[in-house]
Design a protein around this motif. Sequence first.
Motif, PDB file in Angstrom:
ATOM      1  N   GLU A 193      70.448  24.636  36.369  1.00  0.00           N
ATOM      2  CA  GLU A 193      69.174  25.467  36.208  1.00  0.00           C
ATOM      3  C   GLU A 193      67.912  25.061  35.803  1.00  0.00           C
ATOM      4  O   GLU A 193      66.732  25.248  36.302  1.00  0.00           O
ATOM      5  CB  GLU A 193      69.552  26.898  35.487  1.00  0.00           C
ATOM      6  CG  GLU A 193      69.531  26.634  34.147  1.00  0.00           C
ATOM      7  CD  GLU A 193      70.863  26.617  33.663  1.00  0.00           C
ATOM      8  OE1 GLU A 193      71.271  26.626  32.355  1.00  0.00           O
ATOM      9  OE2 GLU A 193      71.800  26.240  34.542  1.00  0.00           O
ATOM     10  N   ASN A 207      65.488  23.154  38.478  1.00  0.00           N
ATOM     11  CA  ASN A 207      64.750  24.104  39.693  1.00  0.00           C
ATOM     12  C   ASN A 207      63.392  24.260  39.045  1.00  0.00           C
ATOM     13  O   ASN A 207      63.300  24.870  37.832  1.00  0.00           O
ATOM     14  CB  ASN A 207      65.545  25.200  39.489  1.00  0.00           C
ATOM     15  CG  ASN A 207      65.121  26.267  40.634  1.00  0.00           C
ATOM     16  OD1 ASN A 207      64.044  26.241  41.229  1.00  0.00           O
ATOM     17  ND2 ASN A 207      65.602  27.266  40.693  1.00  0.00           N
ATOM     18  N   TRP A 213      62.743  27.808  38.220  1.00  0.00           N
ATOM     19  CA  TRP A 213      63.322  28.285  37.000  1.00  0.00           C
ATOM     20  C   TRP A 213      62.401  28.192  35.716  1.00  0.00           C
ATOM     21  O   TRP A 213      62.064  29.082  34.789  1.00  0.00           O
ATOM     22  CB  TRP A 213      64.633  28.079  36.924  1.00  0.00           C
ATOM     23  CG  TRP A 213      65.294  28.436  35.477  1.00  0.00           C
ATOM     24  CD1 TRP A 213      66.095  29.597  35.405  1.00  0.00           C
ATOM     25  CD2 TRP A 213      65.333  27.817  34.281  1.00  0.00           C
ATOM     26  NE1 TRP A 213      66.573  29.796  33.940  1.00  0.00           N
ATOM     27  CE2 TRP A 213      66.069  28.807  33.396  1.00  0.00           C
ATOM     28  CE3 TRP A 213      64.577  26.643  33.609  1.00  0.00           C
ATOM     29  CZ2 TRP A 213      66.445  28.168  31.975  1.00  0.00           C
ATOM     30  CZ3 TRP A 213      65.085  26.370  32.254  1.00  0.00           C
ATOM     31  CH2 TRP A 213      65.773  27.107  31.381  1.00  0.00           C
ATOM     32  N   GLU A 230      59.252  29.898  35.496  1.00  0.00           N
ATOM     33  CA  GLU A 230      59.417  31.157  34.884  1.00  0.00           C
ATOM     34  C   GLU A 230      59.510  31.244  33.414  1.00  0.00           C
ATOM     35  O   GLU A 230      59.107  32.084  32.300  1.00  0.00           O
ATOM     36  CB  GLU A 230      60.645  32.139  35.507  1.00  0.00           C
ATOM     37  CG  GLU A 230      60.537  32.603  36.895  1.00  0.00           C
ATOM     38  CD  GLU A 230      59.368  33.556  37.175  1.00  0.00           C
ATOM     39  OE1 GLU A 230      59.141  34.259  36.309  1.00  0.00           O
ATOM     40  OE2 GLU A 230      58.868  33.497  38.144  1.00  0.00           O
ATOM     41  N   LYS A 231      60.345  30.177  33.065  1.00  0.00           N
ATOM     42  CA  LYS A 231      60.409  29.996  31.644  1.00  0.00           C
ATOM     43  C   LYS A 231      59.174  29.670  30.688  1.00  0.00           C
ATOM     44  O   LYS A 231      58.829  30.137  29.697  1.00  0.00           O
ATOM     45  CB  LYS A 231      61.432  28.587  31.212  1.00  0.00           C
ATOM     46  CG  LYS A 231      61.620  28.476  29.918  1.00  0.00           C
ATOM     47  CD  LYS A 231      62.647  29.403  29.440  1.00  0.00           C
ATOM     48  CE  LYS A 231      63.196  28.857  27.952  1.00  0.00           C
ATOM     49  NZ  LYS A 231      64.376  29.706  27.222  1.00  0.00           N
TER      50      LYS A 231
END
Length: 416
Positions: free
Chosen positions: A284, A287, A290, A293-294
């Motif tokens: 993950e 990506n 991802w 978003e983190k």
Amino acid sequence: MPLQLRDYSWQQTPSTVFLSLPLRGVCARDADVFCTENYLKVNFPPYLFEAFLYAPIDDGSSKAKIGNDAIVFTLYKKEAVMWEALSMSADKETMQRIREKSILQAQERAKDATEAKATARREDQKYTLNVMMKIEEAERKKIEDLKENERRKVTKELEAWKECQRNAGGHKGAQGEEKGGREEKPFEERKQLKHQRLTGSWTSRHSAAKGRDLGSIFAVPLEKEQVPAPRSARSIAVSFTPRAFPTALRESQAAQEEEWLHKQAQARRAMNTYVPEFFDLKEEEKNPEWLKEKGNKLFATENFLAAIEAYSVALKLNDRIPELLLNRAACHLQLKNLHKAIEDSSRALELLTPPVADNAHARMKAHVRRGTAFCQLELYAEGLQDYEAALRIDPANTAVYSDAEKIRDVIKEQNC
């Protein structure tokens, strides 16, 4: 170099050893546990624990529980004796020999387990094949029995029909004998009577059949089939709707929209690019979406440095996503890294070309953030240019309009 773990505790009974290893943040997914009857090893980077056990244990029944920042082992002894120590004292050669022996034992055990699984799988396949063959044999026997029963039934019916025919033939023969015993008529008379009988029977049968046919024809009136009329030949016009773009001005910006969609497709394809630098990352973590978003979650908690790190890793994986540059520019603004904020905003604007309605909001944010950085560097003229560019994109934005007016007032005061 790994850190040797020496802060551990152990207890024992005549049959069992309880060993506790404190490891902060340990989880079953990341901890590597290797155990044989004389050797125990735990690898949880950067920590390493090795124990050359005092006496053999039953490694097949021993257990390990991982969680709550610790690994707890329950080791069952092969002999019920009290140990003087958990690990035996040995020189390097002896320890290396024990390691190699333990690895060989583990490899042989794994090989035996693989062979056992393969044997079990073959046995299962053999059993399945036998069951399928039995089922098919039962089905085939059932079909053959049905065929045999039908054959016997038809044979009986045929024999009964033959018997009936024989009985009827015998009855006619007896009648013929009775007629033969009567007074015989002359040959010519018999021939004429036979001809009359044959012609008369044929004429009567033909007439009867013809009457039946006529009756069957005229007893019920003919009904004409309701057949639809043939279709008239004509041409069918087919019209295709034009390509719809996400903008309202699609007729005048078709070429720009096509270029923007092509760039977006290139950015999506770049997400699967292999980057050797990040080979050891989790799946993950490779990506960019991802990671974005983190970074957004870290930005919401005001952890701007960690958010910048997340956006930077995502950009190394795919540098064609302008949102990553815009978000990192916002982090740099919060940390007063003004030149870096200007650089990221400018790079985002380069990616947000050609200017279409689909990327209008992102372009406005890039101009506002770069203009804010310019103003904080007291470069108000350059900042005003960016704010005016943002207003050209969204003239109804009152917040941007208010900030632009303030910048104009500051410029007027400097010129006075």
